[in-house]
Design a protein around this motif. Structure first.
Motif, PDB file in Angstrom:
ATOM      1  N   THR A   5       0.840  -1.189   0.000  1.00  0.00           N
ATOM      2  CA  THR A   5       0.000   0.000   0.000  1.00  0.00           C
ATOM      3  C   THR A   5       0.879   1.244   0.000  1.00  0.00           C
ATOM      4  O   THR A   5       2.074   1.192   0.320  1.00  0.00           O
ATOM      5  N   THR A   6       0.285   2.332  -0.353  1.00  0.00           N
ATOM      6  CA  THR A   6       1.000   3.601  -0.363  1.00  0.00           C
ATOM      7  C   THR A   6       1.514   3.930   1.033  1.00  0.00           C
ATOM      8  O   THR A   6       2.656   4.389   1.189  1.00  0.00           O
ATOM      9  N   ARG A   9       4.638   1.934   1.789  1.00  0.00           N
ATOM     10  CA  ARG A   9       5.797   2.452   1.059  1.00  0.00           C
ATOM     11  C   ARG A   9       6.305   3.742   1.686  1.00  0.00           C
ATOM     12  O   ARG A   9       7.518   3.957   1.818  1.00  0.00           O
TER      13      ARG A   9
END
Length: 65
Positions: A5-6, A9
């Motif tokens: 997922t963002t 990250r």
């Protein structure tokens, strides 16, 4: 294979940044020690500037003179 997922990250990047900042602080401390080494002469002069006598310095070091 699942994509990260963002948020995951971003967290990984923030962790890397924190690690590099700690490394930079360590290197800056090493540089300071090289630029301003501590030796007996500077310690004694700073103690004298602070108003300590030779007897007081010896007492704080736990020396019997």
């Amino acid at each position: 294979m699942a994509a990260r997922t963002t948020e995951a990250r971003i967290k990984a990047i923030e962790d890397k940044i924190a690690k590099k900042q700690a490394e930079i602080e360590n290197l800056e401390a090493q540089r300071q020690r090289l630029l301003h080494p501590v030796n007996m002469r500077t310690v004694l002069s700073k103690a004298k500037e602070a108003g300590l006598t030779a007897e007081q310095m010896a007492e704080r070091l736990g020396l019997d003179i």
